[in-house]
Design an enzyme around this catalytic site. Structure first.
Site, PDB file in Angstrom:
ATOM      1  N   LYS A 155       8.555  -5.652   0.771  1.00 25.75           N
ATOM      2  CA  LYS A 155       8.520  -4.187   0.658  1.00 25.75           C
ATOM      3  C   LYS A 155       7.502  -3.716   1.684  1.00 25.75           C
ATOM      4  O   LYS A 155       6.310  -3.990   1.563  1.00 25.75           O
ATOM      5  CB  LYS A 155       8.101  -3.763  -0.755  1.00 25.75           C
ATOM      6  N   GLY A 207      -3.271  -4.306   1.554  1.00 25.75           N
ATOM      7  CA  GLY A 207      -3.379  -2.852   1.629  1.00 25.75           C
ATOM      8  C   GLY A 207      -4.708  -2.367   1.095  1.00 25.75           C
ATOM      9  O   GLY A 207      -5.710  -3.089   1.142  1.00 25.75           O
ATOM     10  N   SER A 208      -4.702  -1.159   0.571  1.00 25.33           N
ATOM     11  CA  SER A 208      -5.947  -0.526   0.142  1.00 25.33           C
ATOM     12  C   SER A 208      -6.421  -1.077  -1.211  1.00 25.33           C
ATOM     13  O   SER A 208      -5.642  -1.674  -1.967  1.00 25.33           O
ATOM     14  CB  SER A 208      -5.723   0.979   0.012  1.00 25.33           C
ATOM     15  N   GLY A 212      -4.171  -2.165  -4.404  1.00 23.26           N
ATOM     16  CA  GLY A 212      -4.367  -3.473  -5.030  1.00 23.26           C
ATOM     17  C   GLY A 212      -4.584  -3.330  -6.534  1.00 23.26           C
ATOM     18  O   GLY A 212      -4.049  -4.116  -7.326  1.00 23.26           O
ATOM     19  N   GLU A 229      -5.177  -8.782  -0.471  1.00 19.88           N
ATOM     20  CA  GLU A 229      -5.946  -8.686   0.783  1.00 19.88           C
ATOM     21  C   GLU A 229      -6.184  -7.211   1.034  1.00 19.88           C
ATOM     22  O   GLU A 229      -5.288  -6.494   1.483  1.00 19.88           O
ATOM     23  CB  GLU A 229      -5.162  -9.355   1.912  1.00 19.88           C
ATOM     24  N   CYS A 263      -8.012  -4.269   9.404  1.00 17.82           N
ATOM     25  CA  CYS A 263      -8.735  -4.614   8.173  1.00 17.82           C
ATOM     26  C   CYS A 263     -10.076  -5.235   8.521  1.00 17.82           C
ATOM     27  O   CYS A 263     -11.057  -5.019   7.819  1.00 17.82           O
ATOM     28  CB  CYS A 263      -7.915  -5.569   7.333  1.00 17.82           C
ATOM     29  N   GLU A 362     -14.662   2.507   3.537  1.00 16.69           N
ATOM     30  CA  GLU A 362     -13.847   2.126   4.691  1.00 16.69           C
ATOM     31  C   GLU A 362     -13.483   3.388   5.489  1.00 16.69           C
ATOM     32  O   GLU A 362     -13.048   4.384   4.916  1.00 16.69           O
ATOM     33  CB  GLU A 362     -12.577   1.428   4.196  1.00 16.69           C
TER      34      GLU A 362
HETATM   35  P1  NAP Z   1      -1.805   1.070   1.101  1.00 16.00           P
HETATM   36  O1  NAP Z   1      -1.631   2.534   1.083  1.00 16.00           O
HETATM   37  O2  NAP Z   1      -2.452   0.428  -0.078  1.00 16.00           O
HETATM   38  O3  NAP Z   1      -0.326   0.475   1.286  1.00 16.00           O
HETATM   39  C1  NAP Z   1      -0.086  -0.901   1.488  1.00 16.00           C
HETATM   40  C2  NAP Z   1       1.298  -1.232   0.972  1.00 16.00           C
HETATM   41  O4  NAP Z   1       1.274  -1.118  -0.446  1.00 16.00           O
HETATM   42  C3  NAP Z   1       2.390  -0.283   1.438  1.00 16.00           C
HETATM   43  O5  NAP Z   1       3.597  -1.006   1.503  1.00 16.00           O
HETATM   44  C4  NAP Z   1       2.452   0.734   0.308  1.00 16.00           C
HETATM   45  O6  NAP Z   1       3.670   1.390   0.214  1.00 16.00           O
HETATM   46  C5  NAP Z   1       2.216  -0.152  -0.889  1.00 16.00           C
HETATM   47  N1  NAP Z   1       1.598   0.509  -2.027  1.00 16.00           N
HETATM   48  C6  NAP Z   1       0.439   1.210  -2.030  1.00 16.00           C
HETATM   49  N2  NAP Z   1       0.172   1.642  -3.283  1.00 16.00           N
HETATM   50  C7  NAP Z   1       1.181   1.195  -4.062  1.00 16.00           C
HETATM   51  C8  NAP Z   1       1.489   1.338  -5.457  1.00 16.00           C
HETATM   52  N3  NAP Z   1       0.695   2.022  -6.275  1.00 16.00           N
HETATM   53  N4  NAP Z   1       2.596   0.752  -5.910  1.00 16.00           N
HETATM   54  C9  NAP Z   1       3.415   0.078  -5.080  1.00 16.00           C
HETATM   55  N5  NAP Z   1       3.195  -0.094  -3.760  1.00 16.00           N
HETATM   56  C10 NAP Z   1       2.093   0.461  -3.261  1.00 16.00           C
HETATM   57  O7  NAP Z   1      -2.556   0.568   2.375  1.00 16.00           O
HETATM   58  P2  NAP Z   1      -2.258   0.990   3.878  1.00 16.00           P
HETATM   59  O8  NAP Z   1      -2.828   2.340   4.082  1.00 16.00           O
HETATM   60  O9  NAP Z   1      -0.817   0.760   4.187  1.00 16.00           O
HETATM   61  O10 NAP Z   1      -3.075  -0.089   4.690  1.00 16.00           O
HETATM   62  C11 NAP Z   1      -4.391   0.064   5.049  1.00 16.00           C
HETATM   63  C12 NAP Z   1      -5.285  -0.718   4.121  1.00 16.00           C
HETATM   64  O11 NAP Z   1      -4.902  -2.082   4.143  1.00 16.00           O
HETATM   65  C13 NAP Z   1      -6.735  -0.696   4.545  1.00 16.00           C
HETATM   66  O12 NAP Z   1      -7.539  -0.540   3.412  1.00 16.00           O
HETATM   67  C14 NAP Z   1      -6.931  -2.072   5.165  1.00 16.00           C
HETATM   68  O13 NAP Z   1      -8.251  -2.533   5.145  1.00 16.00           O
HETATM   69  C15 NAP Z   1      -6.048  -2.907   4.313  1.00 16.00           C
HETATM   70  N6  NAP Z   1      -5.681  -4.142   4.983  1.00 16.00           N
HETATM   71  C16 NAP Z   1      -6.272  -5.293   4.575  1.00 16.00           C
HETATM   72  C17 NAP Z   1      -5.981  -6.496   5.212  1.00 16.00           C
HETATM   73  C18 NAP Z   1      -6.664  -7.786   4.813  1.00 16.00           C
HETATM   74  O14 NAP Z   1      -6.282  -8.805   5.353  1.00 16.00           O
HETATM   75  N7  NAP Z   1      -7.628  -7.777   3.913  1.00 16.00           N
HETATM   76  C19 NAP Z   1      -5.065  -6.491   6.275  1.00 16.00           C
HETATM   77  C20 NAP Z   1      -4.483  -5.297   6.672  1.00 16.00           C
HETATM   78  C21 NAP Z   1      -4.793  -4.117   6.004  1.00 16.00           C
HETATM   79  P3  NAP Z   1       3.850   2.893   0.739  1.00 16.00           P
HETATM   80  O15 NAP Z   1       3.536   2.893   2.176  1.00 16.00           O
HETATM   81  O16 NAP Z   1       5.276   3.186   0.468  1.00 16.00           O
HETATM   82  O17 NAP Z   1       2.882   3.745  -0.040  1.00 16.00           O
END
Ligand code: NAP
Length: 461
Positions: A155, A207-208, A212, A229, A263, A362
């Protein structure tokens, strides 16, 4: 019908949209994945590895479409050629260690006993991927999960809605069976409902922190394994004996590349007082060289942020810090393309401290804070003063000193004289709110499989 939309940061218009899959159809897709998994896992490992690498190769053939598509979806300048370097490096590396990582751990092989631990695939692995490095973050789990004999449901983020579709198209065209690797367009409710219904045997979420938490809540009580992650606020520490130019070059690149949307991007820098003034001066010069603009223009070195919402967060954090006494060193006039929306000039803040959100939360944008420190002890305390812990970048000529500081740091990775890089041979992992689990490396394979013990006593006549 709910539509999932990508609003392009290039022009603020809808670039792509897909209907969200209803729950019943999504459950059917998972059922197909479960059925396909048994025969996929029975194929020899080298066949699975070859098919995954063929999928990677097929995606490489699509470079002319992938690169502008990425620019439209999340603003990466076309001059960087997509994410192929890291995507290929990680895929090839995990392929090279798959046999070793998945081989049984033999404890005894004698006339009397066979005792060993074998690795079995979990079953159906669910990968939820972010938009910031949409191909690389996804492949970290997709490639080893498939190689290990799992089937995968992906997804992808709404912002990069075409990425999952394209990856699956490439893999299927290369010969991976369609039910073995599927991309589903899912909204949050359907995602949570699938997880709560115990549809998956392992979930990797990148993701965020908030995202998570939602995934963990949805999985509560199902005992589904989770790899999380999440976010970071990664520090750099420049010691008095550092190679100053190299430190400026790598740390500024780490802070601003991909518009700071990494990230493990550098978000705060602590510099020994003896180098502080020179470090700040050189950093300002370094950052001022960027050419902000349309990512489809080959001259552009800094694209827009992926969404004006993300740029607004960065602007708010900067404004808040400045209102509390921070000084912004980059003159906005240098970047007339900054439009108050997704196009955002890079920024360096000094006179910052940890009472400011800018130094704690962040930022995920091309902005970094620099603070002066007097000692290792002060730097260690500041580096650890964070709810996150993904990487820390130490700058010194003394490897022993770096290792000793590293032991004091609450972090997933300790770098010396480098930053912002995922080494596929090492475990990618975080502490505190950065999550748990680990991907890539031998340990990544272990997390995508479960141990099964064989204790075979031989009958001797
Ligand atoms: P995000 O908003 O949490 O989204 C990540 C993924 O999760 C997307 O596919 C999103 O879908 C889905 N998602 C988010 N909330 C959800 C929920 N409540 N239920 C189901 N699916 C959900 O994060 P992002 O803005 O895409 O990415 C940036 C974040 O990722 C930053 O905080 C960054 O630090 C972190 N990150 C961490 C790493 C690591 O290795 N630690 C690597 C890369 C990124 P939708 O887009 O459809 O909402």
């Amino acid at each position: 019908m709910t539509m999932i939309r990508c609003i392009s940061p290039v022009n603020g218009e809808v670039y792509a949209e897909r209907p969200a899959m209803p729950l019943e159809l999504a459950k059917q897709a998972v059922a197909h994945a479960r059925l396909a998994q048994k025969s996929w896992a029975k194929r020899p490992l080298d066949e699975r590895v070859k098919l995954v690498l063929a999928g990677v190769a097929r995606l490489n053939e699509m470079v002319d479409e992938v690169v502008p598509e990425l620019a439209w979806q999340m603003g990466r300048p076309v001059r960087y050629g997509g994410e192929f370097k890291g995507f290929n490096e990680r895929s090839n590396y995990v392929a090279s260690i798959a046999a070793d990582a998945l081989k049984p751990l033999v404890v005894e092989e004698s006339d009397r006993f066979e005792r060993r631990i074998e690795r079995e695939p979990h079953g159906v692995v669910f990968v939820v991927a972010p938009w910031n490095y949409p191909y690389m973050t996804a492949i970290n789990t997709v490639a080893p999960a498939l190689m290990a004999g799992n089937t995968v449901i992906l997804k992808h983020a709404s912002q990069t809605i075409l990425v999952g579709e394209r990856m699956v198209r490439a893999f299927v065209e290369a010969g991976v069976p369609a039910d073995v690797f599927q991309n589903l367009f899912l909204d949050h409710e359907t995602t949570a409902a699938l997880i709560a219904a115990r549809s998956f045997d392992f979930i990797n979420f990148t993701g965020s922190v908030e995202g998570g938490r939602s995934i963990e809540r949805a999985a509560a009580g199902t005992f589904t394994g989770l790899g999380l992650e999440l976010g970071g606020k990664d520090p750099g520490y420049v010691m008095a004996d550092a190679d100053l130019d190299a430190a400026v070059d790598t740390l500024m690149d780490g802070a601003t590349y991909n518009s700071g949307q990494c990230c493990c991007g550098i978000e705060r820098i602590y510099v020994h007082e003896s180098l502080y003034d020179a470090f700040v001066e050189k950093s300002v010069a370094w950052v001022s060289n960027y050419k902000l603009g349309n990512p489809l223009d080959p001259e552009t070195t800094l694209g827009p942020m992926a969404n004006k919402r993300f740029a607004a967060t960065v602007r708010n954090q900067i404004a808040d810090a400045v209102s509390k006494g921070a000084k912004a060193l980059i003159d906005p006039k240098r970047f007339p393309e900054d439009d108050g929306g997704a196009y955002l000039a890079p920024q360096i803040l000094v006179d910052v401290d940890h009472s400011m959100e800018f130094m704690r939360e962040e930022t995920f944008g091309p902005a970094v804070g620099i603070m002066k420190v007097k000692s290792d002890a002060e730097a260690i305390e500041l580096m650890n003063d964070s709810q996150y812990g993904l990487t820390a970048s130490l700058w010194t000529k003394d490897a022993e000193r770096a290792a000793s500081i590293g032991r004091e740091l609450e972090t997933g990775t300790v770098f010396m004289n480098r930053a912002d890089y995922l080494d596929p041979a090492l475990c990618w992992t975080g502490v505190k709110e950065t999550g748990r689990g680990g991907s890539l490396s031998m340990l990544g394979f272990h997390n995508l499989t479960r141990p099964k013990s064989y204790h075979l006593k031989k009958v001797t006549a």
